[in-house]
Design a protein around this motif. Structure first.
Motif, PDB file in Angstrom:
ATOM      1  N   LYS A   1      -0.913   2.987  -4.023  1.00 26.95           N
ATOM      2  CA  LYS A   1      -0.437   1.609  -4.073  1.00 26.95           C
ATOM      3  C   LYS A   1      -0.726   0.855  -2.771  1.00 26.95           C
ATOM      4  O   LYS A   1       0.152   0.204  -2.209  1.00 26.95           O
ATOM      5  CB  LYS A   1       1.052   1.554  -4.407  1.00 26.95           C
ATOM      6  CG  LYS A   1       1.352   2.076  -5.815  1.00 26.95           C
ATOM      7  CD  LYS A   1       2.766   1.817  -6.198  1.00 26.95           C
ATOM      8  CE  LYS A   1       3.060   2.301  -7.619  1.00 26.95           C
ATOM      9  NZ  LYS A   1       2.327   1.512  -8.633  1.00 26.95           N
ATOM     10  N   LEU A   2      -1.926   0.948  -2.302  1.00 26.26           N
ATOM     11  CA  LEU A   2      -2.327   0.223  -1.091  1.00 26.26           C
ATOM     12  C   LEU A   2      -2.740  -1.171  -1.511  1.00 26.26           C
ATOM     13  O   LEU A   2      -3.901  -1.439  -1.786  1.00 26.26           O
ATOM     14  CB  LEU A   2      -3.463   0.959  -0.390  1.00 26.26           C
ATOM     15  CG  LEU A   2      -3.140   2.400   0.011  1.00 26.26           C
ATOM     16  CD1 LEU A   2      -4.285   2.996   0.804  1.00 26.26           C
ATOM     17  CD2 LEU A   2      -1.862   2.465   0.831  1.00 26.26           C
ATOM     18  N   ILE A   3      -1.756  -2.055  -1.566  1.00 24.65           N
ATOM     19  CA  ILE A   3      -1.937  -3.391  -2.108  1.00 24.65           C
ATOM     20  C   ILE A   3      -1.999  -4.393  -0.973  1.00 24.65           C
ATOM     21  O   ILE A   3      -1.075  -4.499  -0.172  1.00 24.65           O
ATOM     22  CB  ILE A   3      -0.795  -3.729  -3.090  1.00 24.65           C
ATOM     23  CG1 ILE A   3      -0.852  -2.750  -4.280  1.00 24.65           C
ATOM     24  CG2 ILE A   3      -0.896  -5.175  -3.559  1.00 24.65           C
ATOM     25  CD1 ILE A   3       0.295  -2.878  -5.236  1.00 24.65           C
ATOM     26  N   PHE A   4      -3.089  -5.152  -0.952  1.00 23.77           N
ATOM     27  CA  PHE A   4      -3.305  -6.150   0.088  1.00 23.77           C
ATOM     28  C   PHE A   4      -2.631  -7.466  -0.272  1.00 23.77           C
ATOM     29  O   PHE A   4      -2.516  -7.834  -1.433  1.00 23.77           O
ATOM     30  CB  PHE A   4      -4.802  -6.401   0.269  1.00 23.77           C
ATOM     31  CG  PHE A   4      -5.525  -5.304   0.991  1.00 23.77           C
ATOM     32  CD1 PHE A   4      -5.836  -4.122   0.334  1.00 23.77           C
ATOM     33  CD2 PHE A   4      -5.899  -5.445   2.313  1.00 23.77           C
ATOM     34  CE1 PHE A   4      -6.512  -3.096   0.997  1.00 23.77           C
ATOM     35  CE2 PHE A   4      -6.568  -4.434   2.983  1.00 23.77           C
ATOM     36  CZ  PHE A   4      -6.878  -3.257   2.324  1.00 23.77           C
ATOM     37  N   GLY A   5      -2.228  -8.192   0.761  1.00 19.42           N
ATOM     38  CA  GLY A   5      -1.750  -9.552   0.591  1.00 19.42           C
ATOM     39  C   GLY A   5      -2.911 -10.524   0.601  1.00 19.42           C
ATOM     40  O   GLY A   5      -4.077 -10.131   0.487  1.00 19.42           O
ATOM     41  N   ALA A   6      -2.592 -11.796   0.766  1.00 21.48           N
ATOM     42  CA  ALA A   6      -3.618 -12.845   0.666  1.00 21.48           C
ATOM     43  C   ALA A   6      -4.467 -12.961   1.918  1.00 21.48           C
ATOM     44  O   ALA A   6      -5.559 -13.515   1.882  1.00 21.48           O
ATOM     45  CB  ALA A   6      -2.958 -14.186   0.367  1.00 21.48           C
TER      46      ALA A   6
ATOM     47  N   TYR B   1      -6.292  -9.101   7.165  1.00 24.46           N
ATOM     48  CA  TYR B   1      -5.274  -8.632   6.231  1.00 24.46           C
ATOM     49  C   TYR B   1      -4.315  -7.672   6.915  1.00 24.46           C
ATOM     50  O   TYR B   1      -4.732  -6.772   7.662  1.00 24.46           O
ATOM     51  CB  TYR B   1      -5.916  -7.881   5.057  1.00 24.46           C
ATOM     52  CG  TYR B   1      -6.772  -8.731   4.159  1.00 24.46           C
ATOM     53  CD1 TYR B   1      -8.146  -8.788   4.337  1.00 24.46           C
ATOM     54  CD2 TYR B   1      -6.201  -9.461   3.116  1.00 24.46           C
ATOM     55  CE1 TYR B   1      -8.934  -9.550   3.492  1.00 24.46           C
ATOM     56  CE2 TYR B   1      -6.990 -10.221   2.269  1.00 24.46           C
ATOM     57  CZ  TYR B   1      -8.352 -10.261   2.475  1.00 24.46           C
ATOM     58  OH  TYR B   1      -9.141 -11.018   1.640  1.00 24.46           O
TER      59      TYR B   1
END
Lengths: 112, 109
Positions: B96-101, B87
């Protein structure tokens, strides 16, 4: 050194039952704390984060809630579980800005 | 928030170098780029972090061009144990530590 503990490791709960998952961090003070959920074969979804006691930010509206009663304790709860709440729940911590996340071993929740 | 785009999957063979590129066209001035590795039924593990140019540690290198709109994780001489999901996380600060796919890397014998 810092360590993070999550429990239980696995959990099977019926629909409509309550939920409480606990996460504690040792070896550091005032960590940023996070709850993520990962559905089978999918990426990580940020659920909640906290930068201090009693301070909770929610990223996704749902029937889950989080609390931080102590500096290094983060709790994920639900009053009534749904089938869609099944997944792999991960707690993580970091210290300060821009520091990497450190994850626990997760809880595998199956709602039946 | 800087949205990230990575290849869904990659295949490689033992001993080869693997480069995984992440696009983040909307990266902000205070955003850092962090890469994580995740094995099945485990939490992600931090690999490497950078802001610009090149960063190297004992397991990987991270290349970031001057415009910072992309980054490349380089894994030298992969082994079967490097089979995992990787990732790329682009964020500034602590929220807001939002991971991608992520990218599913399969290393073959």
């Amino acid at each position: 050194s810092q360590t993070i503990h999550q429990w239980p490791a696995t959990l099977v709960q019926p629909v409509g039952s309550p939920l409480s998952l606990e996460c504690t961090v040792e070896g550091t003070s005032n960590p940023n704390l996070y709850w993520y959920r990962q559905a089978a074969g999918r990426g990580l979804q940020l659920l909640f984060y906290s930068v201090g006691i009693g301070q909770i930010s929610s990223e996704v509206p749902q029937n889950l809630s989080a609390s931080r009663p102590q500096d290094r304790q983060f709790i994920l709860s639900s009053k009534k579980l749904l089938l869609s709440d099944s997944g792999f729940y991960l707690c993580a911590w970091s210290v300060g800005e821009n520091s990497p996340l450190h994850f626990g071993n997760g809880t595998r929740l199956t709602v039946t | 928030l800087a949205k990230t785009t990575q290849p869904i999957s990659m295949d490689s063979y033992e001993g080869q170098e693997v480069n995984i590129t992440c696009s983040h066209n909307n990266i902000a001035t205070n955003d850092y780029i962090t890469w994580y590795q995740q094995f099945p039924s485990q939490g992600p593990r931090f690999i490497i972090q950078g802001y610009k140019t090149k960063v190297t540690n004992e397991v990987a290198s991270l290349f970031i061009p001057a415009d910072r709109k992309s980054s490349t994780l380089s894994l030298p001489r992969v082994s079967l144990s490097d089979t995992a999901v990787y990732y790329c996380l682009v964020a500034g600060g602590y929220n807001k530590l939002i991971f991608g796919a992520g990218t599913r890397l399969a290393v073959h014998p």
